[in-house]
Write a protein that holds these residues in place. Sequence first.
Motif, PDB file in Angstrom:
ATOM      1  N   GLY A 265     -10.675  13.718  42.102  1.00  0.00           N
ATOM      2  CA  GLY A 265     -10.721  12.487  41.468  1.00  0.00           C
ATOM      3  C   GLY A 265     -11.493  12.503  40.029  1.00  0.00           C
ATOM      4  N   ILE A 266     -12.345  13.626  39.600  1.00  0.00           N
ATOM      5  CA  ILE A 266     -13.030  13.794  38.455  1.00  0.00           C
ATOM      6  C   ILE A 266     -12.057  13.946  37.348  1.00  0.00           C
ATOM      7  CG2 ILE A 266     -14.650  15.102  37.087  1.00  0.00           C
ATOM      8  CD1 ILE A 266     -16.123  13.642  39.314  1.00  0.00           C
ATOM      9  N   ALA A 267     -11.328  14.789  37.482  1.00  0.00           N
ATOM     10  CA  ALA A 267     -10.347  15.098  36.279  1.00  0.00           C
ATOM     11  C   ALA A 267      -9.044  13.973  36.095  1.00  0.00           C
ATOM     12  CB  ALA A 267      -9.657  16.551  36.380  1.00  0.00           C
TER      13      ALA A 267
ATOM     14  N   GLY B 211     -20.610  22.704  38.291  1.00  0.00           N
ATOM     15  CA  GLY B 211     -21.493  22.946  37.482  1.00  0.00           C
ATOM     16  C   GLY B 211     -21.455  22.434  35.871  1.00  0.00           C
ATOM     17  N   GLY B 212     -20.188  22.569  35.617  1.00  0.00           N
ATOM     18  CA  GLY B 212     -19.665  22.322  34.276  1.00  0.00           C
ATOM     19  C   GLY B 212     -19.191  20.984  33.909  1.00  0.00           C
ATOM     20  N   SER B 213     -18.910  20.529  32.904  1.00  0.00           N
ATOM     21  CA  SER B 213     -18.218  19.176  32.469  1.00  0.00           C
ATOM     22  C   SER B 213     -17.250  19.532  31.223  1.00  0.00           C
ATOM     23  CB  SER B 213     -19.359  18.312  31.884  1.00  0.00           C
ATOM     24  OG  SER B 213     -18.821  16.969  31.508  1.00  0.00           O
ATOM     25  N   GLY B 214     -16.012  18.849  31.500  1.00  0.00           N
ATOM     26  CA  GLY B 214     -15.166  19.130  30.572  1.00  0.00           C
ATOM     27  C   GLY B 214     -14.935  17.896  29.725  1.00  0.00           C
ATOM     28  N   ALA B 215     -15.750  16.987  29.967  1.00  0.00           N
ATOM     29  CA  ALA B 215     -15.220  15.547  29.334  1.00  0.00           C
ATOM     30  C   ALA B 215     -15.931  15.445  27.910  1.00  0.00           C
ATOM     31  CB  ALA B 215     -16.539  14.438  30.041  1.00  0.00           C
TER      32      ALA B 215
ATOM     33  N   GLY C 164      -4.517  14.910  34.849  1.00  0.00           N
ATOM     34  CA  GLY C 164      -5.553  15.501  35.680  1.00  0.00           C
ATOM     35  C   GLY C 164      -5.366  15.735  36.995  1.00  0.00           C
ATOM     36  N   VAL C 165      -5.792  17.028  37.316  1.00  0.00           N
ATOM     37  CA  VAL C 165      -5.543  17.713  38.700  1.00  0.00           C
ATOM     38  C   VAL C 165      -6.723  18.144  39.151  1.00  0.00           C
ATOM     39  CG1 VAL C 165      -3.151  18.151  38.105  1.00  0.00           C
ATOM     40  CG2 VAL C 165      -4.803  19.889  37.756  1.00  0.00           C
ATOM     41  N   SER C 166      -6.784  18.354  40.570  1.00  0.00           N
ATOM     42  CA  SER C 166      -7.697  19.221  41.325  1.00  0.00           C
ATOM     43  C   SER C 166      -7.567  20.730  41.507  1.00  0.00           C
ATOM     44  CB  SER C 166      -8.007  18.782  42.697  1.00  0.00           C
ATOM     45  OG  SER C 166      -8.603  17.246  42.595  1.00  0.00           O
TER      46      SER C 166
ATOM     47  N   MET D 108      -3.112  17.317  26.917  1.00  0.00           N
ATOM     48  CA  MET D 108      -4.197  18.039  27.697  1.00  0.00           C
ATOM     49  C   MET D 108      -3.860  18.096  29.297  1.00  0.00           C
ATOM     50  SD  MET D 108      -7.790  17.233  26.186  1.00  0.00           S
ATOM     51  CE  MET D 108      -7.470  15.743  25.938  1.00  0.00           C
ATOM     52  N   LEU D 109      -4.307  19.163  29.787  1.00  0.00           N
ATOM     53  CA  LEU D 109      -4.283  18.983  31.550  1.00  0.00           C
ATOM     54  C   LEU D 109      -5.734  19.523  31.488  1.00  0.00           C
ATOM     55  CD1 LEU D 109      -2.018  20.232  34.071  1.00  0.00           C
ATOM     56  CD2 LEU D 109      -4.286  21.322  34.243  1.00  0.00           C
ATOM     57  N   ILE D 110      -6.465  18.621  32.601  1.00  0.00           N
ATOM     58  CA  ILE D 110      -7.684  18.907  32.777  1.00  0.00           C
ATOM     59  C   ILE D 110      -7.892  19.002  34.377  1.00  0.00           C
ATOM     60  CG2 ILE D 110     -10.059  17.662  32.918  1.00  0.00           C
ATOM     61  CD1 ILE D 110      -9.098  15.996  30.788  1.00  0.00           C
ATOM     62  N   ALA D 111      -8.583  20.094  34.785  1.00  0.00           N
ATOM     63  CA  ALA D 111      -8.494  20.646  36.143  1.00  0.00           C
ATOM     64  C   ALA D 111     -10.226  20.489  36.674  1.00  0.00           C
ATOM     65  CB  ALA D 111      -7.814  21.849  36.634  1.00  0.00           C
ATOM     66  N   ASP D 112     -10.313  20.149  37.759  1.00  0.00           N
ATOM     67  CA  ASP D 112     -11.711  20.185  37.949  1.00  0.00           C
ATOM     68  C   ASP D 112     -11.665  20.372  39.673  1.00  0.00           C
ATOM     69  OD1 ASP D 112     -14.519  19.057  39.229  1.00  0.00           O
ATOM     70  OD2 ASP D 112     -14.689  18.562  37.009  1.00  0.00           O
ATOM     71  N   GLN D 113     -12.896  21.243  40.082  1.00  0.00           N
ATOM     72  CA  GLN D 113     -12.510  21.507  41.694  1.00  0.00           C
ATOM     73  C   GLN D 113     -12.971  20.371  42.569  1.00  0.00           C
ATOM     74  OE1 GLN D 113     -15.982  24.162  40.928  1.00  0.00           O
ATOM     75  NE2 GLN D 113     -14.841  25.809  41.544  1.00  0.00           N
TER      76      GLN D 113
END
Length: 141
Positions: free
Chosen positions: A41-43, A15-19, A59-61, A33-38
């Motif tokens: 593919g998004i991160a 429900g959030g967005s890190g973009a 980017g990682v899941s 930066m390291l971006i993690a998303d549940q």
Amino acid sequence: MRVSGAVVVIAVLDGGSGADLARRFTAAGAAGMLIADQHVGIAEDLAAELDRPGCPVVGVSGDIRRPSDVAALVDTAEKHLGPIDLFCVAGPKGERIVSLADLPDHLDLERLAELVALIGEAIGELVPPQRRPAGSTATAA
């Protein structure tokens, strides 16, 4: 909060967005930066978009509600980017930034437990109670 030259981890909750947050950190001069998303593919896609010389982006899941995923994020960030300066949580109600200035360069198990507790507090602030998974210990601060 000093962003220029900082290594930043952004963890995105359902429900959030890190973009937007990631773009702001890039513009402010983050060193990496390291971006993690549940969601797979998004991160990774966002990292590919933002990666540039002087600010590598990984980017990682991952799901930061799981301590094992937090440990993996910390290991990955430190391996590829160096010691973490800021840990951010982006949720459906906004974002929370946790400065790690008081933690040592390398997070041992005791300090990792402190980080997990801080992340739990951040999740409690950003996830409405009805959206928390059953059995979640995150509470509003």
